[in-house]
Design an enzyme around this catalytic site. Structure first.
Site, PDB file in Angstrom:
ATOM      1  N   ASP A  11       0.751  -0.681   0.148  1.00 46.90           N
ATOM      2  CA  ASP A  11      -0.190  -0.469   0.023  1.00 46.90           C
ATOM      3  C   ASP A  11       0.551   1.141  -0.120  1.00 46.90           C
ATOM      4  O   ASP A  11       2.491   0.893   0.196  1.00 46.90           O
ATOM      5  CB  ASP A  11      -0.969  -0.664   1.325  1.00 46.90           C
ATOM      6  N   ASP A  13      -0.630   5.434   0.693  1.00 46.05           N
ATOM      7  CA  ASP A  13      -0.531   6.317   1.386  1.00 46.05           C
ATOM      8  C   ASP A  13      -1.359   5.352   3.346  1.00 46.05           C
ATOM      9  O   ASP A  13      -1.682   4.755   3.631  1.00 46.05           O
ATOM     10  CB  ASP A  13      -2.675   6.997   1.664  1.00 46.05           C
ATOM     11  N   ASP A 174      -1.854  -1.105   5.766  1.00 53.92           N
ATOM     12  CA  ASP A 174      -1.579  -0.286   7.891  1.00 53.92           C
ATOM     13  C   ASP A 174      -3.325  -0.409   7.534  1.00 53.92           C
ATOM     14  O   ASP A 174      -3.567   0.441   8.781  1.00 53.92           O
ATOM     15  CB  ASP A 174      -1.413   1.039   7.487  1.00 53.92           C
TER      16      ASP A 174
END
Length: 232
Positions: A11, A13, A174
């Site tokens: 990922d 961001d 995240d």
């Protein structure tokens, strides 16, 4: 003996890059331009990773679909304006150790690197160019080219592109959306504790491991690949 091929998909961001100031401010501006009260910062960060329309709908579930699309377009415009105001996405810093982790993995001939992000293609290209990361990745997948996370299409596309099987592929992210996407694709997931969803939520969503720093990623990947029979 040749090591089996492996795939690590990241990922962006909240995992590689801390974009929260951009995201929060752009969402505030987008809601304001639509004449709506902006959600709290914590709620905005909770939807990072979803496609824009899905994110707006999650933040304001009573909005009609057409209005959610309008707010999403206003967010996109605000993000572009912020990028110009702040001198590009280089002002959104990489997390400590991110570049070094990519360098270590990219140096291994048997490891393919990929991206699966809630960003649009234009935003991802800006971010990779701003930080000089594009050369690390063999395959990149964005939310405007695939169904939104947690649908597995981005990860299925990464596996098709690289020819790596699910047992040798790992998603690093995240958010619980990243973990759910990995599980839907038959892959393992490693959560990172420095992003926008807390470590316990990542574990409850099914992350096989949650790391506190990028220096721990290599060992976590080795343990997963070994457990799933993807080591030499």
């Amino acid at each position: 003996m040749t090591a089996p091929l492996r795939l690590a998909v990241f990922d962006v961001d909240g995992t590689l890059m801390d974009s929260q100031e951009f995201i929060i401010e752009a969402m505030r501006r987008g809601f304001a331009a639509a004449g709506l009260a902006a959600p709290e910062d914590s709620r905005i960060l909770s939807i990072v990773g979803l496609s824009l329309v899905e994110a707006v709908s999650a933040l304001a579930p009573d909005l009609p679909p057409a209005e959610a699309e309008r707010v999403a377009a206003l967010y996109k415009r605000s993000f572009i304006d912020l990028r110009a105001e702040k001198g590009g996405e280089a002002s959104a810093p990489l997390y400590p150790g991110a570049r070094e982790a990519l360098e270590r993995l990219a140096a291994r001939d048997e490891v393919f690197l990929g991206v699966a992000t809630g960003k649009a293609r234009r935003g991802l290209d800006h971010a990779l160019r701003a930080h000089g990361l594009g050369h690390f990745f063999h395959t990149t997948h964005t939310a405007d080219e695939h169904p939104s996370k947690p649908h597995p299409d981005m990860l299925l596309g990464a596996m098709r592109r690289t020819g790596v099987a699910a047992e040798a592929a790992v998603m690093i992210g995240d958010t619980t959306f990243d973990v759910a996407m990995a599980r839907a694709a038959g892959m393992s997931a490693i959560g990172v504790a420095w992003g926008y969803h807390d470590a316990e939520s990542l574990r409850q969503a099914g992350a096989a491991a949650v790391i506190d720093r990028f220096e721990d990623l290599d060992d976590a990947l080795h343990a997963l690949w070994q457990a799933r029979g993807a080591t030499a």
